[in-house]
Write an enzyme that holds these catalytic residues in place. Sequence first.
Site, PDB file in Angstrom:
ATOM      1  N   GLN A   1      -1.472   7.064  -6.548  1.00 46.44           N
ATOM      2  CA  GLN A   1      -2.049   7.844  -5.957  1.00 46.44           C
ATOM      3  C   GLN A   1      -1.806   8.779  -7.333  1.00 46.44           C
ATOM      4  OE1 GLN A   1       0.565   8.474  -2.670  1.00 46.44           O
ATOM      5  NE2 GLN A   1      -0.942   7.602  -1.225  1.00 46.44           N
TER       6      GLN A   1
ATOM      7  N   ASP B   1       1.166  -1.161  -0.215  1.00 46.81           N
ATOM      8  CA  ASP B   1       0.052  -0.100   0.021  1.00 46.81           C
ATOM      9  C   ASP B   1       0.574   1.674  -0.241  1.00 46.81           C
ATOM     10  OD1 ASP B   1      -2.121  -1.384   0.001  1.00 46.81           O
ATOM     11  OD2 ASP B   1      -2.800  -1.524   1.779  1.00 46.81           O
TER      12      ASP B   1
ATOM     13  N   THR C   1     -10.822   1.819  -8.260  1.00 44.83           N
ATOM     14  CA  THR C   1     -12.106   3.697  -7.391  1.00 44.83           C
ATOM     15  C   THR C   1     -12.971   3.048  -7.441  1.00 44.83           C
ATOM     16  OG1 THR C   1     -12.403   5.333  -8.518  1.00 44.83           O
ATOM     17  CG2 THR C   1     -12.441   3.629 -10.135  1.00 44.83           C
ATOM     18  N   HIS C   2     -13.549   3.238  -6.367  1.00 46.78           N
ATOM     19  CA  HIS C   2     -15.291   3.194  -6.394  1.00 46.78           C
ATOM     20  C   HIS C   2     -16.346   4.798  -7.099  1.00 46.78           C
ATOM     21  CE1 HIS C   2     -13.727   2.370  -2.608  1.00 46.78           C
ATOM     22  NE2 HIS C   2     -14.121   1.491  -3.362  1.00 46.78           N
TER      23      HIS C   2
ATOM     24  N   ALA D   1      -5.533   9.049   0.090  1.00 42.20           N
ATOM     25  CA  ALA D   1      -6.963   8.981   1.027  1.00 42.20           C
ATOM     26  C   ALA D   1      -5.650   9.950   2.024  1.00 42.20           C
ATOM     27  CB  ALA D   1      -6.995   7.361   1.533  1.00 42.20           C
TER      28      ALA D   1
ATOM     29  N   ARG E   1      -1.267  -0.503  -8.736  1.00 43.16           N
ATOM     30  CA  ARG E   1      -2.511  -0.695  -8.218  1.00 43.16           C
ATOM     31  C   ARG E   1      -2.548   1.745  -8.604  1.00 43.16           C
ATOM     32  NH1 ARG E   1      -3.426  -0.585  -2.209  1.00 43.16           N
ATOM     33  NH2 ARG E   1      -4.118  -3.400  -2.823  1.00 43.16           N
TER      34      ARG E   1
ATOM     35  N   LYS F   1      -7.250   6.874  -6.384  1.00 41.42           N
ATOM     36  CA  LYS F   1      -6.772   8.781  -5.968  1.00 41.42           C
ATOM     37  C   LYS F   1      -6.121   9.092  -4.840  1.00 41.42           C
ATOM     38  CE  LYS F   1     -11.566   9.785  -8.250  1.00 41.42           C
ATOM     39  NZ  LYS F   1     -12.773  10.320  -7.851  1.00 41.42           N
TER      40      LYS F   1
END
Length: 318
Positions: free
Chosen positions: A160, A130, A223-224, A186, A181, A184
């Site tokens: 990101q 991550d 993403t959502h 966080a 990956r 955006k």
Amino acid sequence: MLREILLHLSQSSTARTLVTHAPFASTAARRFVAGERVEDGIRAARELNQQGLAVSLDYLGESVRNREAARAAADVVLRVLDRIAEEKLDANVSIKLTQMGQDIDEAFLHENVGRILDRAAAADIFVRFDMEGSAYTQRTLDFFRRLWSEGRRNIGVVIQAYLYRSEADIRALVELHARVRLCKGAYQEPPSVAFPEKRRVDENYVRLMRILLTEGNYPAIATHDEAMIRATRDFAAEKGIPTSAFEFQMLYGVRRDLQQQLVKNGYRVRVYVPFGEAWYPYLMRRLAERPANVLFMANAVLRESPLGALLGRGNGRR
Ligand SMILES: Cc1cc2nc3c(=O)[nH]c(=O)nc-3n(C[C@H](O)[C@H](O)[C@H](O)COP(=O)(O)OP(=O)(O)OC[C@H]3O[C@@H](n4cnc5c(N)ncnc54)[C@H](O)[C@@H]3O)c2cc1C
């Protein structure tokens, strides 16, 4: 404004103590966190697999500053890897380097993460690092590159879209043929390093997605945001990129309808499943992403509290 406050609170130890000791808070957190034990994560992974969704399991934790705790965290990840292999789950793991000793020293981090990577490689399981706040971006990419140069190939990293530097980072990772990956971002970042406006973040996301889809190695589009998802689908269709060449990723408990819909439409979708006791900062970042989640949580807490019961709203009475 609310986003800034929540992100600020995500790093406050006083707020952490207050929230994590608040009655019913952990129950309410269950919407976004599978539970506190390894087996909670494994159960969630099994259920998601049954619905056609792949999984990335995340043992929650970050900013660990002592060796014993960092070793213990890696031991939990080893157990997760064993359980994934035993149950033959369609799952990999995501780890945070600050949980594994990044703030202690690099030699220790290398040894601790090395244990995870050896076990994962033996079971043919992929490990994603991550990406945390911008203070860690360069160190994380340098560490990733070091492992890559040592021949590790079961690893991937996160970029990101809100950071100005990300296009250059993606181009370098594409050169390596490393798996990325794209999200955006966080964390709370100053305008000196990150686009302050959502519109610019979204534009950059689309630009980076296009580079990854055409030149990247099996990118993950995390993403959502339906506009980002539509842009990805349209671009893949236009360029004749097969659905097997990339995957969408979403968070546990977020837009479950969209996750299902994408699977029905033939896309690969992976759900990021966090579990563990250290759920507080993760939860605060999820609340910051969508102010309506604060209301959702408040409502859940109220429903389960004695006050909620008094009001006739508790324990399934409605
Ligand atoms: C699989 C995965 C892994 C991630 N890994 C990292 C990482 O390593 N480092 C990092 O900095 N960030 C990571 N993130 C978080 C990411 O950076 C964003 O903060 C988060 O995904 C929200 O951005 P969005 O793309 O969904 O778009 P947004 O513009 O934030 O949201 C678009 C829409 O999605 C929905 N939505 C978004 N978030 C939520 C939520 N929490 N609850 C309910 N609805 C929501 C809402 O409908 C919203 O309007 C990850 C995200 C995913 C999905």
